[in-house]
Design an enzyme around this catalytic site. Structure first.
Site, PDB file in Angstrom:
ATOM      1  CE  LYS A  37      -1.238   1.635   4.052  1.00 18.71           C
ATOM      2  NZ  LYS A  37      -1.149   2.953   4.639  1.00 18.71           N
ATOM      3  CG  ASN A  38       2.559   2.734   3.516  1.00 19.59           C
ATOM      4  OD1 ASN A  38       1.383   3.062   3.356  1.00 19.59           O
ATOM      5  ND2 ASN A  38       3.100   2.538   4.699  1.00 19.59           N
ATOM      6  CB  CYS A  60      -3.659  10.606  12.281  1.00 18.90           C
ATOM      7  SG  CYS A  60      -1.995   9.984  12.266  1.00 18.90           S
ATOM      8  NE  ARG A  81       1.559  10.610  10.068  1.00 20.55           N
ATOM      9  CZ  ARG A  81       1.113   9.607   9.320  1.00 20.55           C
ATOM     10  NH1 ARG A  81      -0.062   9.078   9.567  1.00 20.55           N
ATOM     11  NH2 ARG A  81       1.838   9.161   8.322  1.00 20.55           N
ATOM     12  CG  ASP A 101       4.532   1.848   9.162  1.00 16.49           C
ATOM     13  OD1 ASP A 101       4.241   2.711  10.015  1.00 16.49           O
ATOM     14  OD2 ASP A 101       4.574   2.095   7.939  1.00 16.49           O
ATOM     15  NE  ARG A 132      -6.525   4.474   6.250  1.00 17.37           N
ATOM     16  CZ  ARG A 132      -5.789   5.475   6.713  1.00 17.37           C
ATOM     17  NH1 ARG A 132      -5.974   5.908   7.930  1.00 17.37           N
ATOM     18  NH2 ARG A 132      -4.878   6.050   5.958  1.00 17.37           N
TER      19      ARG A 132
END
Ligand code: EPZ
Length: 430
Positions: free
Chosen positions: A22-23, A126, A131, A316, A408
């Site tokens: 995804k990233n 978030c 951020r 992560d 997500r």
């Protein structure tokens, strides 16, 4: 809102195919705004953030076509996306999209480079931290953009186009490096990015930009030199494997005392995670298309970790490793250096019986003999999956609420785990 129910305590055995990252996919998709020709990306993961970004790109005037066949196992096709941004019809990235998915803010550099203006919502904070966007803004200003921040939006114009600049980032930022790489590829003159991020997703973006005609040097180093070109063209690219999904399922094998073969991936992408797992008592066998992970003995040894930019231990993967350390022999000190508020999973893991004390940026995890299932709540993507991992190891039933975070970033998580023997199901909200 959906929840996930797990009846834990079952070792996992089997094979899991790792999805595209995804990233990596998100910035690769944004790069399509740099050209009026078609950019085709294959191996896209089926996760909610990809659909959200497709919506944003279409709002800018791009046309997106999803192709691809269902595979022999009945897995949904549609992993190949062709994006053509022939004309940019809107330069606004609205709050509604960017607040949900901050990768939306990556459109700022490409839009400025291609059409000289962009109006991009500030993403806001978030669950994991404040951020800010200051590194993106100040670097684009150094390239000649004028940026006013008012009403929650960054209003950017580059009247005479963007020009090359020597930029030094104060902090290593994956997003700012990606934004500037894309902007500099179409700027006039040479841009040098110092203290740039070296994450594999950056290398994947450089590969695509190069295929589109960009002139970039310095892959896998913290100094990138980009010589701007007048025009970029269409290209085809396969999205790299998801290293965080790979690491997450590697921990699933170790935390349950099972053995999982992870395919369609590369062990080299998660070297720092595998080193810790080996110290903790895992056996890793590298295969031609991935790796096999198992636990060698009955217990897990406590190992300290500190998150760092790549090639250090990834933030992560911090929550997932904490889940594993909750059942270690001894203790583990887990230090988070990238985000200021990334311990939201701690009180939830404590509900399952974990013994964790947070001191500032470090969490001392004292191993317990067993976790016991409970109701818990997911707060962000990686915190959510750490609760799934803990639930797989816990005795009895764990129910994880608010699992939209998981959707997500993890494709068909419960299916992939159930196929390896996990007792896991999604409870759909009515
Ligand atoms: C990317 O976020 C990832 N997201 C994150 O993954 C990941 O945690 C993070 O990089 C770090 O590896 C995507 O790729 C879509 P940063 P990004 O800019 O680019 C500070 C997940 O779970 N900073 O590298 O937004 C920032 O506050 C997600 O998949 C500034 O101070 O992260 C942080 O402390 C979550 N000013 C540090 O830099 C800025 O302008 C690193 O953030 C930008 C960042």
């Amino acid at each position: 809102m959906d929840s996930i129910r797990i009846r834990g305590g079952k070792p996992l055995y089997g094979k899991i195919e790792i999805s595209g990252a995804k990233n990596a996919a998100l910035p690769l998709m944004v790069a399509s705004l740099l050209t009026d020709e078609t950019v085709t990306l294959s191996n896209l993961p089926h996760v909610a953030d990809i659909s959200t970004l497709i919506n944003l790109l279409c709002q800018h005037g791009a046309d997106a076509k999803m192709n691809g066949q269902n595979d022999a196992n009945g897995c949904t096709g549609g992993r190949t996306l062709a994006i053509t941004a022939r004309n940019i019809t809107s330069t606004e990235a609205p709050y509604d999209i960017v607040r949900k998915m901050r990768a939306g803010a990556l459109v700022m550099g490409p839009l400025l480079a291609r059409v000289g203006k962009a109006r991009v919502s500030l993403p806001g904070g978030c669950a994991i931290g404040t951020r800010p966007m200051n590194l993106h803004v100040s670097a684009l200003e150094q390239m000649g953009a004028e940026i006013n921040i008012t009403g929650g939006y960054m209003d950017a114009v580059a009247k005479n186009g963007l020009r090359g600049a020597e930029i030094r980032f104060d902090t290593v930022s994956v997003g700012a490096t990606e934004n500037l790489l894309m902007a500099a590829s179409l700027a006039k003159g040479t841009t040098v990015l110092e203290n740039a991020a070296k994450e594999p997703e950056i290398t994947d973006l450089i590969k695509l930009l190069r295929q589109m005609g960009a002139d970039i040097e310095g892959d896998e180093t913290d100094r990138l030199v980009i010589r701007g070109v007048d025009k970029l063209h269409g290209a085809q690219h396969r999205v790299m494997p998801d290293r965080i999904e790979t690491g997450t399922y590697a921990i699933a094998a170790v935390i349950t005392g099972g053995r999982l073969e992870l395919t369609n991936t590369e062990a080299g992408l998660i070297r720092s995670v595998l080193d810790i797992l080996i110290e903790a008592g895992a056996e890793i066998v590298i295969t031609t298309d991935g790796l096999i992970v198992s636990r060698t003995g009955p217990g897990v040894r406590g190992v300290d970790i500190m998150t760092m930019p790549y090639p250090g231990y990834p933030t992560d993967m911090q929550a997932q490793m904490m889940a594993l350390m909750t059942i270690c022999d001894g203790a583990a000190m887990i230090t988070e250096t990238i985000f200021e508020n990334r311990f939201m999973h701690v009180p939830e893991l404590a509900r399952l019986g974990a013994n964790i004390t947070v001191h500032g940026h470090s969490a001392l995890v004292r191993g317990v003999n067993r976790l016991v299932g409970a109701q818990v709540m997911a707060t962000d993507l990686r915190a959510s999956v750490s609760l799934v991992l803990a639930g797989l190891a816990a005795e009895g039933e764990t129910v994880i609420n608010r699992v939209y975070h998981l959707d997500r970033g993890y494709e068909r998580l419960e299916e992939k785990l159930a196929a390896c023997g996990a007792d896991i199901e999604r409870i759909m909200a009515v």
